[in-house]
Motif scaffolding. Structure first.
Motif, PDB file in Angstrom:
ATOM      1  N   PHE A  94      30.770  49.096  38.651  1.00 27.62           N
ATOM      2  CA  PHE A  94      30.361  47.719  38.361  1.00 27.62           C
ATOM      3  C   PHE A  94      30.008  47.547  36.893  1.00 27.62           C
ATOM      4  O   PHE A  94      29.332  48.374  36.306  1.00 27.62           O
ATOM      5  N   LEU A 175      33.457  45.634  40.868  1.00 32.12           N
ATOM      6  CA  LEU A 175      32.682  44.390  40.735  1.00 32.12           C
ATOM      7  C   LEU A 175      32.369  44.129  39.263  1.00 32.12           C
ATOM      8  O   LEU A 175      31.972  45.047  38.542  1.00 32.12           O
ATOM      9  N   THR A 207      36.350  41.948  41.907  1.00 29.12           N
ATOM     10  CA  THR A 207      35.427  41.038  42.574  1.00 29.12           C
ATOM     11  C   THR A 207      34.472  40.532  41.495  1.00 29.12           C
ATOM     12  O   THR A 207      33.999  41.322  40.688  1.00 29.12           O
ATOM     13  N   TYR A 208      34.211  39.223  41.494  1.00 28.76           N
ATOM     14  CA  TYR A 208      33.347  38.674  40.436  1.00 28.76           C
ATOM     15  C   TYR A 208      32.102  38.005  41.009  1.00 28.76           C
ATOM     16  O   TYR A 208      32.184  37.246  41.983  1.00 28.76           O
TER      17      TYR A 208
END
Ligand code: SF4
Length: 320
Positions: A94, A175, A207-208
């Motif tokens: 992430f 992420l 994924t944001y």
């Protein structure tokens, strides 16, 4: 939520501040109990006025700051339970894109060093192969291989944000928290950066969590939207439902404040009056009651629960 890549449960962050000559200790309740989940591959937009706690929420999600209470689960694993070493290894998955592309890039480092550094930290590429990998990333974000040896000041604002994005995807994260990534850019460049983020999402399966005060930007990029007010999420819904039929009076007011381009849709909405109250002493009951055009007696005393409605959205309001 099943298939959640990220799950946030009861997350709280209070910052201690001292005020006055007596040094009285107060607490800024920046994030005051929020819950949400993000599925792999989707974009959750987090929107609200300045000071609502959305940036703090983004940093808590990445454990860049420690929460006062609550839990963040990434792929089902609680980040709070990881020791330093395990957290560092997890960090590969992430990353963050900051608002100010100039302040977030070290002016004394070349682009190759800036983008290559996370790969070295996580042992993804040795120095010899680093430049090749960085060149591929630069091309992925619309820059050129021959710009590897240049410094941040040699680029425009939009290009600097592209460098920041290349750095964020260098570790092949799952992420990305994008914190107002287009706010410091010219309007003409904003759409290019948003489109780039979408392309990269499709290409790399990203994924944001996309944080912005700009409702137009949130509408452009999000699949679902969470609306924050004074440290709380007040509504969370699929984008279409939220924009076509906002349920919470605060969401309605936020949308009503956006100029409509379609003259047929210029219906009058509630106008948001007054300032956001201080997060040091938020109003009792519903925090929005001091500005809500539909406030009732119960709103002043009882905090509304954040609960699901029949259409799947979640809302914190006594009207529902
Ligand atoms: Fe307005 Fe009451 Fe709903 Fe709060 S709970 S948003 S004050 S109607």
């Amino acid at each position: 939520m099943t298939n959640a890549l990220l799950e946030v449960r009861g997350l709280v962050k209070h910052f201690a501040v001292t005020r006055g000559l007596a040094g009285k200790k107060l607490f800024v309740r920046a994030v005051d109990g929020i819950d949400f989940a993000i599925r792999a591959g989707e974009t959750l937009g987090l929107v609200g006025e300045s000071g609502c706690g959305k940036t703090t929420a983004g940093r808590l999600v990445l454990r860049l700051i420690e929460p006062t209470a609550g839990e963040v689960l990434f792929e089902g694993e609680s980040l709070g339970r990881l020791d330093r070493r395990a957290l560092l290894a997890r960090r590969r998955s992430f990353q963050i894109i900051f608002q100010d592309p100039f302040a977030s890039l070290n002016p004394r480092m070349t682009v190759a060093e800036i983008v290559g550094r996370p790969m070295e930290i996580h042992g993804i590429a040795r120095r010899a192969e680093r430049d090749d990998r960085v060149a591929e990333l630069l091309e992925a974000v619309g820059l050129r291989r021959d710009q590897l040896g240049r410094y941040p000041h040699e680029f425009s604002g939009g290009q600097r944000q592209r460098i920041g994005i290349a750095r964020a995807i260098a570790t092949r994260p799952r992420l990305i928290v994008a914190d107002e990534p287009t706010s410091a850019l010219d309007v003409s460049v904003q759409a290019q950066i948003l489109n780039l983020l979408r392309d990269l999402q499709a290409r790399f399966g990203l994924t944001y969590l996309f944080i912005s005060h700009n409702i137009g930007v949130i509408r452009h990029i999000s699949d679902r939207v969470a609306v924050m007010y004074l440290g709380k999420i007040v509504e969370l819904a699929a984008k279409r439902a939220l924009f076509e039929q906002p349920a919470h009076p605060y969401t309605q007011a936020l949308l009503a404040a956006v100029p409509k381009t379609d003259p047929r849709r210029r219906e009058a909405g509630p106008v948001l009056e007054g300032d956001v109250p201080s997060p040091v002493s938020p109003p009792p009951g519903c925090r929005f009651h001091t500005r809500c055009p539909r406030a009732m007696a119960v709103c002043r005393n009882e905090e509304p629960a954040f609960r699901p409605l029949a259409d799947g959205r979640q809302v914190a309001c006594h009207l529902y």
